[in-house]
Scaffold this motif. Structure first.
Motif, PDB file in Angstrom:
ATOM      1  N   LYS A 114       0.842  -1.192   0.000  1.00  0.00           N
ATOM      2  CA  LYS A 114       0.000   0.000   0.000  1.00  0.00           C
ATOM      3  C   LYS A 114       0.879   1.244   0.000  1.00  0.00           C
ATOM      4  O   LYS A 114       1.997   1.225   0.491  1.00  0.00           O
ATOM      5  CB  LYS A 114      -0.908  -0.007   1.219  1.00  0.00           C
ATOM      6  CG  LYS A 114      -1.828  -1.218   1.205  1.00  0.00           C
ATOM      7  CD  LYS A 114      -2.979  -1.046   2.122  1.00  0.00           C
ATOM      8  CE  LYS A 114      -3.824  -2.309   2.012  1.00  0.00           C
ATOM      9  NZ  LYS A 114      -5.188  -2.052   2.156  1.00  0.00           N
ATOM     10  N   ASP A 117      -2.333   7.733  -0.443  1.00  0.00           N
ATOM     11  CA  ASP A 117      -3.065   8.371  -1.534  1.00  0.00           C
ATOM     12  C   ASP A 117      -3.173   9.856  -1.205  1.00  0.00           C
ATOM     13  O   ASP A 117      -4.005  10.278  -0.399  1.00  0.00           O
ATOM     14  CB  ASP A 117      -4.457   7.744  -1.664  1.00  0.00           C
ATOM     15  CG  ASP A 117      -5.261   8.330  -2.814  1.00  0.00           C
ATOM     16  OD1 ASP A 117      -4.766   9.249  -3.494  1.00  0.00           O
ATOM     17  OD2 ASP A 117      -6.392   7.858  -3.022  1.00  0.00           O
ATOM     18  N   SER A 118      -2.333  10.674  -1.818  1.00  0.00           N
ATOM     19  CA  SER A 118      -2.289  12.107  -1.509  1.00  0.00           C
ATOM     20  C   SER A 118      -3.572  12.839  -1.907  1.00  0.00           C
ATOM     21  O   SER A 118      -3.883  13.901  -1.369  1.00  0.00           O
ATOM     22  CB  SER A 118      -1.076  12.766  -2.169  1.00  0.00           C
ATOM     23  OG  SER A 118      -1.131  12.588  -3.564  1.00  0.00           O
ATOM     24  N   ASP A 119      -4.348  12.293  -2.827  1.00  0.00           N
ATOM     25  CA  ASP A 119      -5.616  12.914  -3.226  1.00  0.00           C
ATOM     26  C   ASP A 119      -6.667  12.808  -2.120  1.00  0.00           C
ATOM     27  O   ASP A 119      -7.625  13.574  -2.087  1.00  0.00           O
ATOM     28  CB  ASP A 119      -6.164  12.257  -4.503  1.00  0.00           C
ATOM     29  CG  ASP A 119      -5.304  12.551  -5.717  1.00  0.00           C
ATOM     30  OD1 ASP A 119      -4.583  13.571  -5.691  1.00  0.00           O
ATOM     31  OD2 ASP A 119      -5.363  11.760  -6.676  1.00  0.00           O
ATOM     32  N   TYR A 120      -6.493  11.923  -1.206  1.00  0.00           N
ATOM     33  CA  TYR A 120      -7.439  11.702  -0.114  1.00  0.00           C
ATOM     34  C   TYR A 120      -7.379  12.829   0.906  1.00  0.00           C
ATOM     35  O   TYR A 120      -8.368  13.196   1.516  1.00  0.00           O
ATOM     36  CB  TYR A 120      -7.158  10.359   0.565  1.00  0.00           C
ATOM     37  CG  TYR A 120      -8.062  10.041   1.722  1.00  0.00           C
ATOM     38  CD1 TYR A 120      -9.336   9.539   1.518  1.00  0.00           C
ATOM     39  CD2 TYR A 120      -7.642  10.263   3.036  1.00  0.00           C
ATOM     40  CE1 TYR A 120     -10.180   9.256   2.586  1.00  0.00           C
ATOM     41  CE2 TYR A 120      -8.471   9.977   4.100  1.00  0.00           C
ATOM     42  CZ  TYR A 120      -9.742   9.478   3.874  1.00  0.00           C
ATOM     43  OH  TYR A 120     -10.567   9.195   4.930  1.00  0.00           O
ATOM     44  N   PHE A 121      -6.187  13.410   1.067  1.00  0.00           N
ATOM     45  CA  PHE A 121      -5.992  14.426   2.093  1.00  0.00           C
ATOM     46  C   PHE A 121      -6.096  15.827   1.472  1.00  0.00           C
ATOM     47  O   PHE A 121      -5.493  16.106   0.437  1.00  0.00           O
ATOM     48  CB  PHE A 121      -4.611  14.269   2.750  1.00  0.00           C
ATOM     49  CG  PHE A 121      -4.462  12.936   3.433  1.00  0.00           C
ATOM     50  CD1 PHE A 121      -5.004  12.744   4.700  1.00  0.00           C
ATOM     51  CD2 PHE A 121      -3.806  11.877   2.815  1.00  0.00           C
ATOM     52  CE1 PHE A 121      -4.871  11.510   5.339  1.00  0.00           C
ATOM     53  CE2 PHE A 121      -3.673  10.649   3.444  1.00  0.00           C
ATOM     54  CZ  PHE A 121      -4.223  10.479   4.722  1.00  0.00           C
TER      55      PHE A 121
END
Length: 124
Positions: A114, A117-121
């Motif tokens: 894993k 996921d930088s798009d999540y934050f």
């Protein structure tokens, strides 16, 4: 024993040093000839020379020589210095190719890796 031989490869054991043929296209315009040796001893230059001669007899430009053992330095040098293209695949490379292409192997374990996921934050 070989199972499920693809339609582009036909074994030709005992046919003047050619064990199989791979047709690179459906029309058979480009053909690769195959020699396979299940050996424990080192494959030397004389064996590669015999295969090169068999390729000449077929007017072939390409060949693959596969062994379960290894090749001598002289055999590798000979294959590298002739006009006809001969690829030498030794036992280690054969095993690597079989693993890479899932031939004759079974997956025992799979690992999941894993990453964040930088798009999540949000960018606050």
């Amino acid at each position: 024993m070989v199972k499920n031989i693809p339609s582009f490869l036909w074994p030709r054991s005992g046919d003047e040093g050619i064990d199989g043929i791979i047709k690179e296209d459906r029309l058979g315009l480009d053909i690769i000839y195959v020699q396979a040796k299940r050996w424990e001893s080192v494959v030397g230059r004389p064996d590669v020379q015999k295969f090169a001669g068999a390729l000449q007899g077929q007017r072939a430009r390409k060949g693959v020589f596969i062994t379960t053992s290894t090749y001598s330095r002289e055999a590798m040098a000979f294959a590298a210095n002739i006009e006809t293209k001969i690829i030498l695949i030794d036992g280690a490379k054969l095993a690597e190719l079989m693993i890479d292409h899932g031939v004759g192997v079974t997956t025992e374990e799979t690992y999941e890796v894993k990453r964040i996921d930088s798009d999540y934050f949000p960018d606050d």
